[in-house]
Design a protein around this motif. Structure first.
Motif, PDB file in Angstrom:
ATOM      1  N   TYR A  80       0.749  -1.233  -0.239  1.00 54.60           N
ATOM      2  CA  TYR A  80       0.147  -0.115   0.193  1.00 54.60           C
ATOM      3  C   TYR A  80       0.791   1.246   0.155  1.00 54.60           C
ATOM      4  O   TYR A  80       0.426   2.228   0.261  1.00 54.60           O
ATOM      5  CB  TYR A  80      -0.805  -0.026   1.208  1.00 54.60           C
ATOM      6  CG  TYR A  80      -1.811  -1.267   1.258  1.00 54.60           C
ATOM      7  CD1 TYR A  80      -3.008  -1.238   0.482  1.00 54.60           C
ATOM      8  CD2 TYR A  80      -1.566  -2.368   2.057  1.00 54.60           C
ATOM      9  CE1 TYR A  80      -3.688  -2.319   0.438  1.00 54.60           C
ATOM     10  CE2 TYR A  80      -2.213  -3.522   1.898  1.00 54.60           C
ATOM     11  CZ  TYR A  80      -3.539  -3.650   1.004  1.00 54.60           C
ATOM     12  OH  TYR A  80      -4.559  -4.843   1.034  1.00 54.60           O
ATOM     13  N   LEU A 328      -2.539  -1.394   7.625  1.00 52.10           N
ATOM     14  CA  LEU A 328      -3.433  -1.066   6.890  1.00 52.10           C
ATOM     15  C   LEU A 328      -4.544  -1.478   7.762  1.00 52.10           C
ATOM     16  O   LEU A 328      -4.762  -2.607   8.275  1.00 52.10           O
ATOM     17  CB  LEU A 328      -3.689  -1.607   5.411  1.00 52.10           C
ATOM     18  CG  LEU A 328      -5.136  -1.843   4.691  1.00 52.10           C
ATOM     19  CD1 LEU A 328      -5.251  -0.299   4.273  1.00 52.10           C
ATOM     20  CD2 LEU A 328      -5.238  -2.865   3.650  1.00 52.10           C
ATOM     21  N   ARG A 330      -7.523  -2.874   7.913  1.00 46.79           N
ATOM     22  CA  ARG A 330      -8.438  -3.774   7.021  1.00 46.79           C
ATOM     23  C   ARG A 330      -9.800  -3.755   7.256  1.00 46.79           C
ATOM     24  O   ARG A 330     -10.565  -4.050   6.564  1.00 46.79           O
ATOM     25  CB  ARG A 330      -7.654  -5.358   6.956  1.00 46.79           C
ATOM     26  CG  ARG A 330      -6.261  -5.201   6.244  1.00 46.79           C
ATOM     27  CD  ARG A 330      -5.763  -6.585   5.997  1.00 46.79           C
ATOM     28  NE  ARG A 330      -4.384  -6.488   5.421  1.00 46.79           N
ATOM     29  CZ  ARG A 330      -3.378  -6.238   5.947  1.00 46.79           C
ATOM     30  NH1 ARG A 330      -3.032  -5.722   7.036  1.00 46.79           N
ATOM     31  NH2 ARG A 330      -2.249  -5.977   5.090  1.00 46.79           N
ATOM     32  N   GLN A 333     -11.328  -0.780   5.392  1.00 44.47           N
ATOM     33  CA  GLN A 333     -11.252  -1.108   4.277  1.00 44.47           C
ATOM     34  C   GLN A 333     -12.298  -1.946   3.785  1.00 44.47           C
ATOM     35  O   GLN A 333     -13.053  -1.827   2.736  1.00 44.47           O
ATOM     36  CB  GLN A 333      -9.889  -1.583   3.831  1.00 44.47           C
ATOM     37  CG  GLN A 333      -9.815  -1.414   2.371  1.00 44.47           C
ATOM     38  CD  GLN A 333      -8.675  -2.490   1.781  1.00 44.47           C
ATOM     39  OE1 GLN A 333      -8.295  -3.532   2.513  1.00 44.47           O
ATOM     40  NE2 GLN A 333      -7.773  -1.901   1.037  1.00 44.47           N
ATOM     41  N   GLU A 334     -12.343  -3.164   4.372  1.00 39.55           N
ATOM     42  CA  GLU A 334     -13.200  -4.168   3.938  1.00 39.55           C
ATOM     43  C   GLU A 334     -14.856  -3.724   4.107  1.00 39.55           C
ATOM     44  O   GLU A 334     -15.783  -3.899   3.111  1.00 39.55           O
ATOM     45  CB  GLU A 334     -13.266  -5.546   4.709  1.00 39.55           C
ATOM     46  CG  GLU A 334     -11.940  -6.263   4.406  1.00 39.55           C
ATOM     47  CD  GLU A 334     -11.452  -7.192   5.345  1.00 39.55           C
ATOM     48  OE1 GLU A 334     -12.322  -7.604   6.016  1.00 39.55           O
ATOM     49  OE2 GLU A 334     -10.624  -7.921   4.937  1.00 39.55           O
ATOM     50  N   GLN A 337     -15.635  -1.100   1.329  1.00 34.98           N
ATOM     51  CA  GLN A 337     -15.570  -1.757   0.062  1.00 34.98           C
ATOM     52  C   GLN A 337     -16.897  -2.244  -0.109  1.00 34.98           C
ATOM     53  O   GLN A 337     -17.427  -2.570  -1.384  1.00 34.98           O
ATOM     54  CB  GLN A 337     -14.350  -2.588  -0.147  1.00 34.98           C
ATOM     55  CG  GLN A 337     -13.128  -1.672  -0.419  1.00 34.98           C
ATOM     56  CD  GLN A 337     -12.143  -2.505  -0.582  1.00 34.98           C
ATOM     57  OE1 GLN A 337     -12.017  -3.851  -0.473  1.00 34.98           O
ATOM     58  NE2 GLN A 337     -10.730  -2.009  -1.144  1.00 34.98           N
ATOM     59  N   LYS A 348     -10.055   5.397   1.645  1.00 34.23           N
ATOM     60  CA  LYS A 348      -9.449   4.434   0.647  1.00 34.23           C
ATOM     61  C   LYS A 348      -8.293   3.783   0.833  1.00 34.23           C
ATOM     62  O   LYS A 348      -7.220   4.597   1.195  1.00 34.23           O
ATOM     63  CB  LYS A 348      -9.671   5.056  -0.794  1.00 34.23           C
ATOM     64  CG  LYS A 348      -9.427   3.996  -1.721  1.00 34.23           C
ATOM     65  CD  LYS A 348      -9.420   4.717  -3.133  1.00 34.23           C
ATOM     66  CE  LYS A 348      -9.386   3.873  -4.396  1.00 34.23           C
ATOM     67  NZ  LYS A 348     -10.410   2.680  -4.456  1.00 34.23           N
ATOM     68  N   ASP A 349      -8.147   2.561   1.306  1.00 34.56           N
ATOM     69  CA  ASP A 349      -6.839   1.935   1.984  1.00 34.56           C
ATOM     70  C   ASP A 349      -6.428   2.686   3.081  1.00 34.56           C
ATOM     71  O   ASP A 349      -5.006   3.278   2.979  1.00 34.56           O
ATOM     72  CB  ASP A 349      -5.790   2.022   0.738  1.00 34.56           C
ATOM     73  CG  ASP A 349      -6.256   1.141  -0.335  1.00 34.56           C
ATOM     74  OD1 ASP A 349      -7.044   0.220  -0.355  1.00 34.56           O
ATOM     75  OD2 ASP A 349      -5.439   1.708  -1.510  1.00 34.56           O
ATOM     76  N   PRO A 350      -7.280   2.700   4.083  1.00 32.20           N
ATOM     77  CA  PRO A 350      -6.909   3.629   5.089  1.00 32.20           C
ATOM     78  C   PRO A 350      -5.708   3.158   6.193  1.00 32.20           C
ATOM     79  O   PRO A 350      -5.809   1.888   6.700  1.00 32.20           O
ATOM     80  CB  PRO A 350      -8.202   3.537   6.056  1.00 32.20           C
ATOM     81  CG  PRO A 350      -8.867   2.384   5.689  1.00 32.20           C
ATOM     82  CD  PRO A 350      -8.294   1.881   4.241  1.00 32.20           C
TER      83      PRO A 350
END
Length: 672
Positions: A80, A328, A330, A333-334, A337, A348-350
């Motif tokens: 990332y 990340l 995750r 992010q998940e 998304q 976004k991609d935090p």
């Protein structure tokens, strides 16, 4: 001991530490043992062999098991990160050295930035070469970083109270953001480690407490000061460990400097930030520490280290505070998304976790937006954003799931103006009028009223930053004398309150004529004042004469001398080199009676200025509507028939760029 990780986990289940253990140690059921690590290695392409060298090296010796887990942590999060290279970027980085070289010469940072841009031409990031860490980081670089990180963690006495999870997140990372990769640990260690020799040898100080080490270190390196500016020649990536040694730039560069030094010496630290300050238009960041008991501290270079709950930072207007992490997030992010593919850049991609609670006093665990306040319609996105005001725009700072009916945000600081929006087709779609929440948890929506009012405006931007200058005028005196040394003098006027506008007009106490007149700053004021004008009963023009005063300015470069007080320019000012004893005056040639005095405080030039062109706007629905343009004829503007209960914003087309939303009530501008 409460650690960084434990503190954060109270507020948000994050990837910090947790996901590390999913990938490198015991994992949840049904999760493939190497899923995250293998996914990263697959993205490495031809560079996979280099990364596997690192893993193999630390698998051989059982005593290196922690180093193996550390290597896993770095590799899993490596996909990332991207960095830039290019000659044009190197040229632009000379800006920070030039700031240091021109310090004290009266050359503004903006002039330096403009010169760099003029000298080298424009810089665009998309014209530079970009590289992915996962495809370029070699085994030697990664092993060197891991070995040095472990060295300082294990050799420094304060490392005793740093957990492995905190080590991975706050000591181990080889980079901060998108800076060009460089080997920095050993050189910074050699340069700054001797500063802590006295602490390590101390029998009095608690050398095992990381916050004690942080204070000792920062007290030593902050003595040289810094050049702080928000002016930049272009939108630049992080400048890297070498450039930040100049100690010049914005809060980002100064924060990066502290992080490199602290991590090189085994002092765990994080970068915390607010996406938008609640009463200004800019983001802000600082360095965060915890002591061995888990108490949170913060540092803004070159200031000292302060406990958050006991400092003004806790009451500073803000909506959200986040912590930058190398790992990340995750979980976030998940979830995002799953709800939408169009996500704003912050989320976004935090690489962030929410840490709002310890930074606020007016905290609201759940902020439920009233259903009757929502605009009608059907959202295209299932993510709603809570937005902060930024000039005529709105900046998303928090998010939640939105089904078109219910919106609940969590962990919010009350006070600042907010607004709810979704992100659709590349732009914000608003779902509420602007609103604020008071300490009683009551909503107030800024919906235009049918009634109108006349308003008088004195500034285009909050004068909060000017308060120090305004307060320094209280107790200042205007004096008259017929003796050039003012051994016999009379007080013509005493300032007993803060100025409220650019030009304050007062009447002289005396009708006696005096040849010498002056302004004397009160104690501890550095005689801060921008302009003074003296008038006789019959003159419409201010009196002229030979300028007198106490020479020497605080900047030691001639930029803020006493002569500025009579140059007719409200943007220049006097800043006497000593805190007390400064004055500026005129020799009128012959005695003259002073009827009135007009004075202007030192400021950041956000007052209304005569001759400037302005336009007033108010927020209504999805747009800003104009209330007309005016050419100011004095230090105030009057607008008639302004709707009540609206957010207003005043633009100056002649000078300056600072502007901020406000409301008018009780005949005052109240900044939001």
């Amino acid at each position: 001991m409460k650690t960084f990780t434990r503190l954060v986990s109270v507020f948000l289940l994050t990837a910090v530490g947790y996901l590390f253990f999913l990938s490198c140690s015991g994992r949840e059921k049904n999760v493939p043992a190497v899923s995250i690590l293998e996914a990263a290695l697959q993205q490495a392409g031809e560079n996979r062999v280099e990364l596997e060298k690192v893993l193999f090296r630390y698998q051989i010796d059982p005593t290196d098991s922690l180093k193996y887990r550390a290597a896993c942590f770095l590799i899993e999060n490596m996909p990332y990160y991207t960095y830039y290279k290019g000659k044009q970027l190197d040229r632009y980085f000379t800006y920070y050295a030039l700031l240091q070289e021109t310090r004290g010469l009266g050359i503004s940072p903006q002039v330096v930035a403009d010169s760099v841009r003029h000298m080298y031409g424009p810089l665009y990031l998309d014209s530079l070469q970009s590289y992915r860490d996962i495809e370029t980081v070699d085994s030697a670089y990664l092993c060197n970083n891991i070995d040095w990180s472990f060295k300082v963690w294990q050799e420094q006495p304060w490392g005793k109270h740093v957990s492995f999870a905190d080590f991975c997140e706050y000591l181990l990372p080889y980079r901060i953001g998108d800076e060009t990769l460089a080997s920095w640990r050993e050189s910074i260690y050699q340069k700054y480690n001797p500063l802590l020799d006295s602490l390590r040898a101390s029998e009095v100080l608690d050398k095992e407490d990381p916050i004690v080490a942080a204070r000792c270190l920062l007290d030593s390196i902050r003595k040289g000061g810094a050049v702080f500016t928000t002016a930049v020649p272009a939108s630049l990536p992080h400048v890297g460990p070498e450039v930040v040694q100049q100690k010049t730039g914005s809060c980002r560069e100064l924060t990066d400097f502290v992080v490199y030094v602290c991590r090189a010496l085994g002092i765990p630290c994080a970068i915390d930030f607010m996406p938008i300050r609640g009463d200004e238009n800019d983001s802000h960041q600082w360095v965060a520490f915890t002591d061995k008991y888990g108490t949170l501290y913060y540092h803004e270079f070159p200031n000292g280290v302060s406990e958050v709950r006991k400092d003004a930072m806790c009451g500073m207007p803000k909506i959200k505070v986040y912590r930058n992490t190398f790992s990340l997030n995750r979980a976030m992010q998940e979830e995002m998304q799953k709800l939408d593919t169009a996500v704003i850049p912050l989320f976004k991609d935090p690489h962030i976790v929410d840490i709002t609670f310890p930074y606020t006093k007016n905290f609201k665990k759940e902020l439920q937006i009233p259903k009757d306040a929502l605009y009608k319609g059907k959202p295209r996105s299932r993510i709603a954003y809570l937005c902060a005001s930024k000039r005529m725009d709105w900046e998303p700072v928090a998010w939640t799931e939105f089904d078109g009916k219910n919106i609940v945000f969590t962990d919010i600081q009350k006070g600042p103006v907010m607004r709810v929006a979704t992100y659709e087709r590349g732009r914000l779609r608003f779902w509420t009028d602007p609103f604020e929440i008071n300490v009683s948890n009551e909503f107030h929506f800024f919906t235009p009223s049918d009634s109108v009012q006349d308003v008088t405006l004195f500034a285009k931007y909050t004068l909060r930053a000017d308060d120090m200058f305004l307060n320094r005028m209280i107790g200042g005196t205007f004096e008259g004398s017929n003796d050039p040394d003012f051994r016999e003098k009379e007080v013509l006027y005493l300032i007993n309150e803060k100025p409220k506008r650019l030009q304050t007009v007062v009447q002289s106490y005396s009708s006696k004529p005096y040849r010498y007149v002056r302004y004397v700053g009160p104690k501890e004021s550095h005689c801060n004042i921008a302009e003074v004008a003296f008038y006789t009963p019959n003159d419409t023009a201010s009196l002229k004469g030979k300028v007198m005063g106490t020479p020497g300015c605080f900047q030691k470069d001639g930029s803020h001398e006493y002569t500025n007080v009579f140059d007719g320019d409200v943007t220049t000012s006097f800043d006497y080199i000593e805190s007390s004893g400064g004055w500026a005056g005129l020799d009128l040639g012959i005695p003259k009676q002073i009827e009135k005095i007009v004075y202007t405080p030192r400021s950041y030039d956000n007052y209304i200025r005569s001759g400037d062109k302005y336009e007033l706007f108010y927020c209504t629905g999805n747009k800003w509507s104009s209330l007309g343009k005016q050419l100011s004829e004095a230090d105030s503007l009057t607008y008639k028939n302004v709707p009540r209960n609206v957010l207003l914003l005043l633009k100056n087309y002649s000078h300056g760029v600072q502007e901020r939303v406000f409301i008018c009530e009780d005949e005052k501008q109240n900044w939001k």
